[in-house]
Design a protein around this motif. Structure first.
Motif, PDB file in Angstrom:
ATOM      1  N   UNK A 153       0.808  -1.220   0.000  1.00  0.00           N
ATOM      2  CA  UNK A 153       0.000   0.000   0.000  1.00  0.00           C
ATOM      3  C   UNK A 153       0.845   1.274   0.000  1.00  0.00           C
ATOM      4  N   UNK A 154       2.149   1.127  -0.241  1.00  0.00           N
ATOM      5  CA  UNK A 154       3.040   2.255  -0.518  1.00  0.00           C
ATOM      6  C   UNK A 154       2.949   3.340   0.565  1.00  0.00           C
ATOM      7  N   UNK A 155       2.616   4.561   0.170  1.00  0.00           N
ATOM      8  CA  UNK A 155       2.707   5.699   1.098  1.00  0.00           C
ATOM      9  C   UNK A 155       1.661   5.697   2.201  1.00  0.00           C
ATOM     10  N   UNK A 156       0.715   4.785   2.177  1.00  0.00           N
ATOM     11  CA  UNK A 156      -0.168   4.634   3.338  1.00  0.00           C
ATOM     12  C   UNK A 156       0.667   4.249   4.561  1.00  0.00           C
ATOM     13  N   UNK A 157       1.860   3.703   4.311  1.00  0.00           N
ATOM     14  CA  UNK A 157       2.805   3.409   5.389  1.00  0.00           C
ATOM     15  C   UNK A 157       3.057   4.645   6.250  1.00  0.00           C
ATOM     16  N   UNK A 158       3.107   5.808   5.642  1.00  0.00           N
ATOM     17  CA  UNK A 158       3.366   7.050   6.391  1.00  0.00           C
ATOM     18  C   UNK A 158       2.304   7.275   7.459  1.00  0.00           C
ATOM     19  N   UNK A 159       1.091   6.906   7.159  1.00  0.00           N
ATOM     20  CA  UNK A 159       0.003   7.063   8.134  1.00  0.00           C
ATOM     21  C   UNK A 159       0.293   6.238   9.383  1.00  0.00           C
ATOM     22  N   UNK A 160       0.765   5.013   9.205  1.00  0.00           N
ATOM     23  CA  UNK A 160       1.077   4.178  10.360  1.00  0.00           C
ATOM     24  C   UNK A 160       2.306   4.676  11.102  1.00  0.00           C
ATOM     25  N   UNK A 161       3.274   5.215  10.355  1.00  0.00           N
ATOM     26  CA  UNK A 161       4.434   5.816  11.015  1.00  0.00           C
ATOM     27  C   UNK A 161       4.009   7.027  11.837  1.00  0.00           C
ATOM     28  N   UNK A 162       3.078   7.818  11.314  1.00  0.00           N
ATOM     29  CA  UNK A 162       2.558   8.954  12.082  1.00  0.00           C
ATOM     30  C   UNK A 162       1.846   8.469  13.341  1.00  0.00           C
ATOM     31  N   UNK A 163       1.073   7.390  13.230  1.00  0.00           N
ATOM     32  CA  UNK A 163       0.382   6.828  14.398  1.00  0.00           C
ATOM     33  C   UNK A 163       1.399   6.386  15.444  1.00  0.00           C
ATOM     34  N   UNK A 164       2.443   5.667  14.997  1.00  0.00           N
ATOM     35  CA  UNK A 164       3.483   5.203  15.926  1.00  0.00           C
ATOM     36  C   UNK A 164       4.199   6.377  16.585  1.00  0.00           C
ATOM     37  N   UNK A 165       4.432   7.435  15.830  1.00  0.00           N
ATOM     38  CA  UNK A 165       5.135   8.597  16.372  1.00  0.00           C
ATOM     39  C   UNK A 165       4.281   9.288  17.434  1.00  0.00           C
ATOM     40  N   UNK A 201      12.428  19.587  13.788  1.00  0.00           N
ATOM     41  CA  UNK A 201      11.697  18.924  14.864  1.00  0.00           C
ATOM     42  C   UNK A 201      10.952  17.691  14.341  1.00  0.00           C
ATOM     43  N   UNK A 202      10.546  16.858  15.279  1.00  0.00           N
ATOM     44  CA  UNK A 202       9.761  15.682  14.924  1.00  0.00           C
ATOM     45  C   UNK A 202       8.447  16.108  14.281  1.00  0.00           C
ATOM     46  N   UNK A 203       7.825  17.155  14.803  1.00  0.00           N
ATOM     47  CA  UNK A 203       6.567  17.624  14.224  1.00  0.00           C
ATOM     48  C   UNK A 203       6.755  18.100  12.787  1.00  0.00           C
ATOM     49  N   UNK A 204       7.887  18.708  12.481  1.00  0.00           N
ATOM     50  CA  UNK A 204       8.156  19.115  11.103  1.00  0.00           C
ATOM     51  C   UNK A 204       8.272  17.908  10.178  1.00  0.00           C
ATOM     52  N   UNK A 205       8.875  16.838  10.648  1.00  0.00           N
ATOM     53  CA  UNK A 205       8.932  15.623   9.838  1.00  0.00           C
ATOM     54  C   UNK A 205       7.527  15.084   9.592  1.00  0.00           C
ATOM     55  N   UNK A 206       6.706  15.038  10.627  1.00  0.00           N
ATOM     56  CA  UNK A 206       5.341  14.525  10.497  1.00  0.00           C
ATOM     57  C   UNK A 206       4.516  15.330   9.499  1.00  0.00           C
ATOM     58  N   UNK A 207       4.693  16.648   9.516  1.00  0.00           N
ATOM     59  CA  UNK A 207       3.888  17.525   8.671  1.00  0.00           C
ATOM     60  C   UNK A 207       4.506  17.846   7.329  1.00  0.00           C
ATOM     61  N   UNK A 265      -4.164  12.603  20.990  1.00  0.00           N
ATOM     62  CA  UNK A 265      -3.283  12.161  19.906  1.00  0.00           C
ATOM     63  C   UNK A 265      -4.064  11.971  18.618  1.00  0.00           C
ATOM     64  N   UNK A 266      -5.266  11.424  18.733  1.00  0.00           N
ATOM     65  CA  UNK A 266      -6.094  11.222  17.546  1.00  0.00           C
ATOM     66  C   UNK A 266      -6.467  12.558  16.916  1.00  0.00           C
ATOM     67  N   UNK A 267      -6.745  13.548  17.759  1.00  0.00           N
ATOM     68  CA  UNK A 267      -7.033  14.874  17.235  1.00  0.00           C
ATOM     69  C   UNK A 267      -5.858  15.454  16.463  1.00  0.00           C
ATOM     70  N   UNK A 268      -4.649  15.243  16.967  1.00  0.00           N
ATOM     71  CA  UNK A 268      -3.450  15.707  16.257  1.00  0.00           C
ATOM     72  C   UNK A 268      -3.259  14.959  14.943  1.00  0.00           C
ATOM     73  N   UNK A 269      -3.549  13.656  14.943  1.00  0.00           N
ATOM     74  CA  UNK A 269      -3.386  12.842  13.738  1.00  0.00           C
ATOM     75  C   UNK A 269      -4.283  13.320  12.622  1.00  0.00           C
ATOM     76  N   UNK A 270      -5.519  13.653  12.940  1.00  0.00           N
ATOM     77  CA  UNK A 270      -6.508  14.004  11.923  1.00  0.00           C
ATOM     78  C   UNK A 270      -6.668  15.506  11.724  1.00  0.00           C
ATOM     79  N   UNK A 271      -5.864  16.306  12.375  1.00  0.00           N
ATOM     80  CA  UNK A 271      -5.996  17.768  12.279  1.00  0.00           C
ATOM     81  C   UNK A 271      -5.603  18.278  10.898  1.00  0.00           C
ATOM     82  N   UNK A 290      -2.835  16.231   6.576  1.00  0.00           N
ATOM     83  CA  UNK A 290      -2.809  15.815   7.969  1.00  0.00           C
ATOM     84  C   UNK A 290      -1.485  15.082   8.183  1.00  0.00           C
ATOM     85  N   UNK A 291      -1.254  14.560   9.365  1.00  0.00           N
ATOM     86  CA  UNK A 291      -0.074  13.728   9.576  1.00  0.00           C
ATOM     87  C   UNK A 291      -0.279  12.385   8.873  1.00  0.00           C
ATOM     88  N   UNK A 292       0.372  12.222   7.731  1.00  0.00           N
ATOM     89  CA  UNK A 292       0.290  10.958   6.995  1.00  0.00           C
ATOM     90  C   UNK A 292      -0.904  10.810   6.092  1.00  0.00           C
TER      91      UNK A 292
END
Length: 376
Positions: free
Chosen positions: A101-113, A143-149, A287-293, A304-306
């Motif tokens: 599923x290719x870049x959907x991986x980023x979504x799970x990495x964002x969840x783990x982060x 920052x980590x947040x910059x990587x996520x976004x 955390x969920x709010x941050x993920x879907x913001x 959003x993040x991922x």
């Protein structure tokens, strides 16, 4: 070459449908089956809409092979495995066939982060330099947040795809050009998510694959979610085979795939992941709010993040994650949040980038979205 799985009733309920459709039947036999079905935990629901079957069948006629799932709330309304997993057309796709599923991986990495932040392992405003003190990343202030976004100024060099060592991968990424004008702004970056995977491994002292199982698959009840390195990708019984061969350097475990592009799963588990998140089984509400913001506005909606947020004219806000590879693998997960409807499509059959056609993830999901108002 098409197999259909209707995950809406128990076997006994399917039996009722079969008996009711017969021109001559035993009233008492049907009555007994109906009484038995009434005691089942799964409520009786209507069969999958014929409109969805027609969408999938049209895609199969055009070369599609993969899985399609539609759910509402916690109930699967429609599940279809279609076409052949192999390129010779002899191995049918099953409901448990894994797809890249290719870049959907980023979504799970964002969840783990975000989970790591929730557990106090990291802080989102933390400078990543402390994790890479001997590289060019040490003094950037990223920052980590910059990587996520995707706000780090880094792009997608794919430099880590050749690296099996985390340290070598970080050094290879550090050597790539950063766009200073994009720091603090959106610039899509595989490299940034590759670094997040390395950070996660270092703060937990575990492999990314182990973290997927412990932090996401286990709590989410996901039975078919694995990392790139954990399955024989050449076996069509296990994995949907792509249109064209994958470069040998990508077939090995490498840090260009681990955090940004290497997830393998099923359409059903993509839906189950989003359901588990919505139910609070993986992340807490903050955390969920941050993920879907919603963050940056781009051509397809807001980032959003991922993932992404967009607006459907008929269905309202849609949370979306997507992935595509030039060898044919592509996937999409849409969550129509106002109606709590989920749609996932996975395939390994493109179409190829030079075909002039849209990926199947788009043609199928868009056609399904057009008929979703009838399912509400």
């Amino acid at each position: 070459d098409i197999s259909t799985v209707h995950m809406v009733t128990t076997t006994s309920v399917d039996g009722v449908r079969a008996h009711v459709l017969k021109p001559i039947f035993s009233f008492w036999a049907v009555a007994r089956l109906l009484l038995a079905s009434a005691s089942c935990a799964t409520p009786l629901r209507p069969p999958p809409p014929a409109a969805l079957d027609r969408i999938v069948e049209a895609a199969v006629a055009d070369g599609f092979a993969g899985q399609v799932v539609v759910a509402k709330g916690s109930s699967i309304l429609y599940q279809r495995a279609a076409g052949h997993s192999d390129t010779a057309g002899t191995v049918p796709v099953r409901s448990d066939t894994l797809f890249h599923v290719a870049s959907i991986t980023k979504y799970l990495t964002a969840i783990l982060t975000l989970k790591a932040a929730e557990e106090g392992r990291i802080a989102l405003d933390q400078d990543i330099g402390r994790f890479f003190p001997d590289s060019g990343l040490a003094d950037r202030g990223t920052t980590i947040e910059q990587l996520l976004g995707h706000h780090s100024g880094m792009g997608s060099s794919y430099a880590a795809e050749s690296e099996q060592s985390a340290s070598a991968a970080a050094s290879a990424i550090a050597a790539q050009t950063v766009d200073p004008d994009k720091i603090g702004q959106f610039r899509y970056s595989n490299d940034g998510y590759d670094l997040l995977a390395i950070i996660l491994e270092r703060v937990y002292g575990q492999s990314y694959e182990a973290l997927l199982r412990e932090k996401i698959a286990g709590p989410g009840g996901l039975s078919h979610i694995v990392a790139w390195s954990e399955v024989d990708k050449s076996n069509p019984v296990l994995v949907g085979q792509p249109l064209s061969a994958i470069d040998e350097k990508l077939s090995r475990r490498n840090y260009g795939m681990i955090g940004s592009a290497g997830l393998m799963t099923t359409a059903a588990d993509l839906v189950a992941l989003q359901q588990a998140l919505a139910a609070g089984r993986i992340l807490g509400p903050e955390s969920l709010g941050l993920l879907w913001q919603a963050r940056d506005r781009i051509s397809i909606g807001e980032t959003t993040f991922g993932g992404f947020l967009r607006q459907s004219e008929t269905m309202g806000p849609v949370f979306n994650v997507r992935g595509y590879e030039d060898w044919g693998d592509n996937a999409i997960l849409n969550h129509y949040r106002d109606q709590d409807i989920y749609v996932a499509v996975v395939t390994s059959k493109g179409p190829a980038e030079d075909s002039g056609k849209k990926p199947f993830r788009d043609t199928i999901s868009q056609a399904i979205e057009a008929v979703l108002p009838r399912l509400r």
